[in-house]
Design a protein around this motif. Structure first.
Motif: not given
Length: 283
Positions: A92-108
């Motif tokens: 199981e995942v203890i912690t996860a830190e992630a981009f939202g879709l809009s953030e990931a698309l902006h980075l692209q």
């Protein structure tokens, strides 16, 4: 006492550590995916001596099998360069830190504006979503379940991208990093591991590094940085090697890793981590 240098330049090692943190690829695992018998024995001895053992890797959860199969590891693994902490025994995942879709698309979009030829892959906890161009430029990828297509059409608005990968067909990793890193300052933490000489950048949520997640895990156990020994070989290990009380870069590692670490260990092919651990356990 943290690792330091005296006025004469002599390195002072801290007391015997309570936690051993190790990168995987190029540090304890060779290109063929194997971990030597001596290294396996050294980690068993560390666990038997009561040391907390944590593996800290750029690998995603689905590529952690060798740690369980070859090292019998059932504890914590910090993966995706610190974006995910995974409990191996509980699955199981203890912690996860992630981009939202809009953030990931902006980075692209930011990266494409600077380097239109780049290909992209998005790592979710559940698996990869890759563009066809990324797959073409990274032919050595394992055969596995994956979604292929543009990020905007393969992920829903609630998607959580723990790591965005960008690959260049024409630049080396250092050149690609030098081009992109200034443009994404404040938007992402960008690093690379230079594995197989691929120009592959790895982007995480700002502030997310192997070191930060390892520090949080150590603190949860009442362990200070001065009680941590860490091993790594690539730029994505730099923060961890700098933070640990006793940080070792593999002697055949990337120059950035060697510059960040207070100590060096023999190469992975020479059982460097095992040789250091054997000495540490004898202290």
């Amino acid at each position: 006492m943290t690792a330091s240098r005296t006025p004469a330049g002599r390195v002072v090692r801290p007391a015997r550590p309570r936690l051993v943190a190790s990168d995987v690829d190029g540090t304890i695992m060779g290109p063929d995916g194997s971990i030597s018998a001596r290294t396996r024995a050294a980690f068993r001895s560390a666990r038997d001596a009561g040391l907390e053992v944590v593996f800290v890797t750029g690998r995603p959860i689905r590529w952690l099998g060798p740690l369980e199969e070859q090292l019998d590891h059932a504890g914590t693994v910090i993966c995706s360069n610190g974006a995910v902490a995974w409990d191996m025994s509980r699955r199981e995942v203890i912690t996860a830190e992630a981009f939202g879709l809009s953030e990931a698309l902006h980075l692209q979009a930011v990266i494409r504006a600077l380097h239109p030829e780049a290909g992209f892959s998005s790592e979710l906890v559940t698996g990869p979503h890759r563009e066809a161009e990324f797959v073409r430029l990274h032919p050595g990828l394992p055969v596995e379940a994956q979604v292929i297509g543009p990020l905007s059409s393969t992920l829903g608005p609630d998607a959580a991208v723990v790591k965005l990968l960008a690959i260049s067909p024409m630049l080396c990793a250092e050149e690609f990093h030098a081009l992109i890193a200034p443009a994404v300052t404040g938007l992402a933490h960008v690093t690379y591991s230079d594995v197989n000489r691929l120009a592959l950048l790895e982007l995480a949520v700002p502030g997310v590094t192997k070191a930060r997640t390892l520090e949080r895990h150590a603190a949860s156990l009442g362990i200070d940085a001065s009680e941590v020994i860490a091993f790594g070989d690539m730029p994505n290990d730099v923060e961890m090697l700098s933070w640990a009380g006793e940080g070792y870069a593999m002697e055949d590692g990337h120059p950035e890793a060697l510059a960040a670490a207070a100590f060096s260990a023999p190469a992975c092919a020479d059982d460097g981590v095992a040789r250091v651990l054997e000495t540490v356990l004898a202290r």
